[in-house]
Design a protein around this motif. Structure first.
Motif, PDB file in Angstrom:
ATOM      1  N   LEU A  84      -6.938  -2.997  -0.004  1.00 13.43           N
ATOM      2  CA  LEU A  84      -7.447  -2.682   1.064  1.00 13.43           C
ATOM      3  C   LEU A  84      -8.633  -3.710   1.212  1.00 13.43           C
ATOM      4  O   LEU A  84      -9.060  -4.201   2.473  1.00 13.43           O
TER       5      LEU A  84
ATOM      6  N   GLN B  70       0.544  -1.159   0.107  1.00 15.31           N
ATOM      7  CA  GLN B  70       0.073  -0.009  -0.049  1.00 15.31           C
ATOM      8  C   GLN B  70       0.810   1.362  -0.088  1.00 15.31           C
ATOM      9  O   GLN B  70       0.605   2.176  -0.577  1.00 15.31           O
TER      10      GLN B  70
ATOM     11  N   ARG C 267      -4.735   0.103  -5.012  1.00 18.98           N
ATOM     12  CA  ARG C 267      -4.593   0.234  -3.472  1.00 18.98           C
ATOM     13  C   ARG C 267      -5.885  -0.050  -2.912  1.00 18.98           C
ATOM     14  O   ARG C 267      -6.119  -0.846  -1.895  1.00 18.98           O
TER      15      ARG C 267
END
Length: 214
Positions: free
Chosen positions: A77, A64, A73
């Motif tokens: 997540l 990240q 990203r």
């Protein structure tokens, strides 16, 4: 073998060594090339198989930090939140991760849906646990009773980890089915989070044996 591949290999050999983690973090730099993404993804898969969930989350975090592409990203997540919730039983951490994903891409419905599901489970956790434990105690079908005990324990592990009924539910499920992999996995997490590493290792060995025999 690239420097990152070697550092990841060393981390796999000794995942508790902070020097290996620091070396990996230093080598994962922006802009992140595709081969490094592949190495990190493969490393996460290996550590998932080994049950090294802290390392898996660390690998998500270093990727990240170096990833410039918002879409990638966001995907990482969501992946991290799933590991936190389903495998690490860390509902609070998963909520933080999902909120970060929503901040990054507020128009993507997947983050919102995952967060809504998590918050709904959290809101109904106490009622769900009470219902499952009552039904488990009353069940005459062994398989159903085990499923109820384990289901209640998994929700407690995510949302009520200090509930004294948690360990009792797991032990009751394992009395009925000593080789139940889900119960042993939940017990392993419970003991590890509770600072009982020797017992957690014993549960992990039992789980590995049960998985081999299943």
């Amino acid at each position: 073998m690239s420097q990152l591949s070697y550092a990841l290999f060393q981390l796999e050999r000794d995942p508790n060594d902070p020097a290996h983690r620091a070396r990996v973090a230093a080598l994962v730099q922006a802009p992140l090339p595709d081969p490094d993404r592949t190495h990190l993804a493969e490393a996460r898969t290996r550590h998932l198989a080994l049950g090294d969930l802290v390392v898996v989350q660390f690998l998500f975090d270093v990727e990240q930090a170096a990833e410039a592409d918002p879409a990638r990203r966001y995907e990482r997540l969501l992946d991290k939140a799933q590991v936190q919730l389903d495998l690490a039983s860390d509902a609070a951490g998963a909520e933080v991760t999902l909120r970060a994903a929503i901040d990054l891409r507020p128009d993507d419905p997947r983050g919102h849906e995952a967060l809504e599901d998590l918050l709904l489970e959290k809101q109904n956790a106490a009622r769900f646990v009470s219902k499952n434990l009552s039904e488990a105690e009353a069940a005459t079908d062994r398989e159903l009773a085990v499923r109820m005990f384990v289901g209640a324990a998994e929700v407690m592990l995510r949302h009520q980890p200090s509930d004294p009924q948690l360990e009792t539910a797991l032990r009751r499920g394992l009395e009925l089915e000593p080789g139940n992999v889900d119960a042993l996995r939940a017990l392993e997490r419970f003991l590890a989070v509770g600072g009982r590493p020797r017992e957690a290792m014993a549960a992990a060995r039992r789980r590995a044996d049960a998985e081999r025999d299943s």
